[in-house]
Write a protein that holds these residues in place. Sequence first.
Motif, PDB file in Angstrom:
ATOM      1  N   GLN A  51      -5.455 -10.219   6.555  1.00 15.24           N
ATOM      2  CA  GLN A  51      -5.111 -10.333   5.139  1.00 15.24           C
ATOM      3  C   GLN A  51      -3.718 -10.937   4.948  1.00 15.24           C
ATOM      4  O   GLN A  51      -3.511 -11.753   4.044  1.00 15.24           O
ATOM      5  CB  GLN A  51      -5.190  -8.960   4.458  1.00 15.24           C
ATOM      6  N   ASP A  55      -2.795 -14.432   2.954  1.00 15.22           N
ATOM      7  CA  ASP A  55      -2.075 -14.173   1.707  1.00 15.22           C
ATOM      8  C   ASP A  55      -1.178 -15.356   1.347  1.00 15.22           C
ATOM      9  O   ASP A  55      -0.139 -15.571   1.958  1.00 15.22           O
ATOM     10  CB  ASP A  55      -1.241 -12.901   1.859  1.00 15.22           C
ATOM     11  N   LYS A  59       1.006 -11.291  -2.208  1.00 12.92           N
ATOM     12  CA  LYS A  59       0.474  -9.974  -2.599  1.00 12.92           C
ATOM     13  C   LYS A  59       1.034  -8.866  -1.708  1.00 12.92           C
ATOM     14  O   LYS A  59       1.287  -7.759  -2.175  1.00 12.92           O
ATOM     15  CB  LYS A  59      -1.057 -10.014  -2.518  1.00 12.92           C
ATOM     16  N   TYR A  60       1.203  -9.174  -0.421  1.00 13.71           N
ATOM     17  CA  TYR A  60       1.664  -8.174   0.543  1.00 13.71           C
ATOM     18  C   TYR A  60       3.092  -8.493   0.964  1.00 13.71           C
ATOM     19  O   TYR A  60       3.460  -9.641   1.144  1.00 13.71           O
ATOM     20  CB  TYR A  60       0.756  -8.162   1.775  1.00 13.71           C
ATOM     21  N   ALA A  66       0.474  -3.959   3.372  1.00 11.52           N
ATOM     22  CA  ALA A  66      -0.900  -4.475   3.416  1.00 11.52           C
ATOM     23  C   ALA A  66      -1.883  -3.341   3.702  1.00 11.52           C
ATOM     24  O   ALA A  66      -2.923  -3.230   3.043  1.00 11.52           O
ATOM     25  CB  ALA A  66      -1.028  -5.571   4.461  1.00 11.52           C
TER      26      ALA A  66
END
Length: 103
Positions: A51, A55, A59-60, A66
Amino acid sequence: SMTTISGMSSKDIERIRAPANLPLWKNVCFSAAGGVVGATAVYPLDIAKTQLQMDRTGKYTGLFNALNTIKGEGGMGALYRGLPANIIGIMPEKTIKLAGNDF
């Protein structure tokens, strides 16, 4: 016989280091189980890593963020989504590698 600092004799240490003479079927089962346990232990980290790599929006903010975000959005199951397919691939690989080490 000579005694080491830990209080174990060199004969005891050699016995510990000696390979276990397990039957092949036990070796295969333990190797497969070890592969499953290892894969299950690190799978959430692999999900978070994937992820983070995908990304593009920010977002993280990091690994732990995360993990928490994924868990918050999809529950604990989200950290293990896809694990059965991963295990199907890992079991034969780890079995061959780990059981093969004893030959």
